[in-house]
Design a protein around this motif. Sequence first.
Motif, PDB file in Angstrom:
ATOM      1  N   THR A  61      78.320  61.983 -19.274  1.00 20.73           N
ATOM      2  CA  THR A  61      78.711  62.069 -20.743  1.00 20.73           C
ATOM      3  C   THR A  61      77.633  62.120 -21.753  1.00 20.73           C
ATOM      4  OG1 THR A  61      80.623  61.059 -20.344  1.00 20.73           O
ATOM      5  CG2 THR A  61      80.151  61.291 -22.587  1.00 20.73           C
ATOM      6  N   ALA A  62      76.718  61.639 -21.649  1.00 17.34           N
ATOM      7  CA  ALA A  62      75.502  61.645 -22.562  1.00 17.34           C
ATOM      8  C   ALA A  62      74.779  63.156 -22.541  1.00 17.34           C
ATOM      9  CB  ALA A  62      74.452  60.354 -22.176  1.00 17.34           C
ATOM     10  N   VAL A  63      74.728  63.579 -21.139  1.00 16.47           N
ATOM     11  CA  VAL A  63      73.996  64.735 -20.957  1.00 16.47           C
ATOM     12  C   VAL A  63      74.911  65.821 -21.489  1.00 16.47           C
ATOM     13  CG1 VAL A  63      73.187  66.258 -19.058  1.00 16.47           C
ATOM     14  CG2 VAL A  63      72.594  64.046 -18.824  1.00 16.47           C
ATOM     15  N   ALA A  64      76.165  65.897 -21.181  1.00 19.56           N
ATOM     16  CA  ALA A  64      77.046  66.683 -21.691  1.00 19.56           C
ATOM     17  C   ALA A  64      77.149  66.808 -23.389  1.00 19.56           C
ATOM     18  CB  ALA A  64      78.530  66.401 -21.312  1.00 19.56           C
ATOM     19  N   ILE A  65      76.762  65.617 -23.932  1.00 17.48           N
ATOM     20  CA  ILE A  65      76.681  65.635 -25.368  1.00 17.48           C
ATOM     21  C   ILE A  65      75.671  66.173 -25.817  1.00 17.48           C
ATOM     22  CG2 ILE A  65      76.754  64.137 -27.391  1.00 17.48           C
ATOM     23  CD1 ILE A  65      78.785  62.192 -25.993  1.00 17.48           C
ATOM     24  N   ALA A  66      74.423  66.015 -25.147  1.00 19.91           N
ATOM     25  CA  ALA A  66      73.337  66.668 -25.684  1.00 19.91           C
ATOM     26  C   ALA A  66      73.153  67.925 -25.411  1.00 19.91           C
ATOM     27  CB  ALA A  66      72.306  65.796 -24.878  1.00 19.91           C
ATOM     28  N   ILE A  67      73.847  68.498 -24.397  1.00 20.13           N
ATOM     29  CA  ILE A  67      74.030  69.964 -24.087  1.00 20.13           C
ATOM     30  C   ILE A  67      74.996  70.611 -25.256  1.00 20.13           C
ATOM     31  CG2 ILE A  67      74.982  71.662 -22.615  1.00 20.13           C
ATOM     32  CD1 ILE A  67      74.079  70.070 -20.323  1.00 20.13           C
ATOM     33  N   GLY A  68      76.052  69.986 -25.635  1.00 26.17           N
ATOM     34  CA  GLY A  68      76.820  70.526 -26.663  1.00 26.17           C
ATOM     35  C   GLY A  68      75.938  70.344 -28.061  1.00 26.17           C
ATOM     36  N   TRP A 121      77.018  63.171 -32.842  1.00 25.94           N
ATOM     37  CA  TRP A 121      75.636  63.195 -32.623  1.00 25.94           C
ATOM     38  C   TRP A 121      75.062  62.123 -31.798  1.00 25.94           C
ATOM     39  CZ3 TRP A 121      72.990  67.404 -34.041  1.00 25.94           C
ATOM     40  CH2 TRP A 121      73.549  68.212 -35.024  1.00 25.94           C
ATOM     41  N   PRO A 122      74.080  62.472 -30.829  1.00 23.75           N
ATOM     42  CA  PRO A 122      73.653  61.363 -30.071  1.00 23.75           C
ATOM     43  C   PRO A 122      73.052  59.978 -30.880  1.00 23.75           C
ATOM     44  CG  PRO A 122      72.411  63.334 -29.493  1.00 23.75           C
ATOM     45  CD  PRO A 122      73.188  63.593 -30.652  1.00 23.75           C
ATOM     46  N   SER A 123      73.358  59.087 -30.241  1.00 30.60           N
ATOM     47  CA  SER A 123      73.045  57.708 -30.859  1.00 30.60           C
ATOM     48  C   SER A 123      71.746  57.312 -30.877  1.00 30.60           C
ATOM     49  CB  SER A 123      74.017  56.714 -30.576  1.00 30.60           C
ATOM     50  OG  SER A 123      73.943  56.277 -29.147  1.00 30.60           O
ATOM     51  N   ARG A 124      71.108  57.678 -29.524  1.00 33.71           N
ATOM     52  CA  ARG A 124      69.751  57.515 -29.309  1.00 33.71           C
ATOM     53  C   ARG A 124      69.211  58.691 -28.450  1.00 33.71           C
ATOM     54  NH1 ARG A 124      71.027  52.518 -25.338  1.00 33.71           N
ATOM     55  NH2 ARG A 124      72.559  53.480 -23.928  1.00 33.71           N
ATOM     56  N   PRO A 125      67.719  58.620 -28.354  1.00 34.50           N
ATOM     57  CA  PRO A 125      67.143  59.791 -27.458  1.00 34.50           C
ATOM     58  C   PRO A 125      67.482  59.535 -26.112  1.00 34.50           C
ATOM     59  CG  PRO A 125      65.603  58.687 -29.146  1.00 34.50           C
ATOM     60  CD  PRO A 125      66.840  57.792 -29.174  1.00 34.50           C
TER      61      PRO A 125
END
Length: 464
Positions: free
Chosen positions: A154-161, A120-124
């Motif tokens: 990477t952060a954007v990819a995780i957010a999309i996931g 899960w994202p660690s921050r917005p």
Amino acid sequence: MNSSSFGEFAFDLQARQLTHLGERVRLGPRAFDIFASLASRPGEIITKNEIIKSVWGSTNVDEGALRVHLVALRKAFDDKGATGIIRNVAGKGYVFAASVTRKPPLDTPVQQAQEGKLPWPSRPLVGRDAVLARWAREPHRLATIVGPGGSGKTAVAIAIGNLLRLKKKVFLIDLTEARDQAGLLSAVGRALLQYSRTTLTVARIADAVRDDDIMLILDGCENIVDDVATFAEAFVASTASAMVLATSREPLRSLGERVRYLAGLDLPGNDDTECLEVSPALTYFLEEALAAGAEINTADPRTTKLAANIVRRLDGLPLALELAAHRVRDLGISGLDAALHEPLAVLRFGRRTAPERHKSLRANLDWSYRSLTSEERDAFCALAGTEATEPRRLRIGDEAMEGLISKSLLKFSSGSHAWFLSEASAQFAAELVAKQDRDNFGMPGMPGRSPHPTSEIGSGPRPS
């Protein structure tokens, strides 16, 4: 690989591996042999003589040696919270008390993919709402997020996931350590199948997926981009609905690929009094600085103006903004702005838990440089003297120039209609040239003496 499991442990006697929750349990050779002797016959009483013969063969060994290694074996289990795995039956021998589940070898019909693994994202995520909204409207089975190092791919990819994790099994697979096709397949195999071997193929992995609705996030593909391109294209074609989202500093150029370019966060305009409201880059920088313990008077127009200048100089790249924000506490806003004439010396001290390539701007540029061909390295160093505001016109080979552009290492100036290095990249290139001058060892060729076909720096394609 003949894999078996009990509780939170998995083992392969042939490969001599024992793991706990995916991490290898370190055992000495004799301790593992004792474990193998017991685990191969779970629930059975095995005499001391049987174990000694299995482990030491015909060598004459007393029971004291057996007890020493049993103590080490039991301690390894105790340390993982698994007491009572090996039980002593008085006067008879020992029993492996856990219930063992045996899995078929990978060469037989392959097990289905396990549940997805995605943090899960660690921050917005700041300033990427439009990117996520566009993905939600236009998902693609094969897509690549392309951008320079530190742009937050990477952060954007995780957010999309995470947008899709309620509908799909989503797997984040780090490919930064993979060096070839075998390393790629091994990484994917570990994520999907819990185990891997060098004989993995795209067909076998696709067979494991079958009709599962899954998404693979292949992160950090630039060092093996050709292998990833081949894998992604074949994998998507071999599955019913699986999706692949790659992150890379250059496109895969695979059939059916949709490329999404990711630049830095939106920069503040020239109206400094409105910067805080309109600029995600400035908002991110100030939030990071405050989180790092800095004291900033955001109501002061001069402070706002200097902060806006800092984020412009750093092109709004999240990694650079984060590294810069961590220096505000000791340098102050004005001191940081003054020190950025040497960005590589200032932009360090990244998060301790970050990947090595994200711990400093120098490490990030080194990671990009290592992915270049020898011709591209020549061209990169030839641009060391380029001024950020007035790009020199140099003669550089078309193919090398296009390679640097494709790999997100050059910026485009709409004013001069030319490509040039960022301030930090130019300093990094200058250091490489200086090192070559000192020891005459490193990149082939010297700036201005390239043996390759040449063209002017302004001749590269313009950004769309």
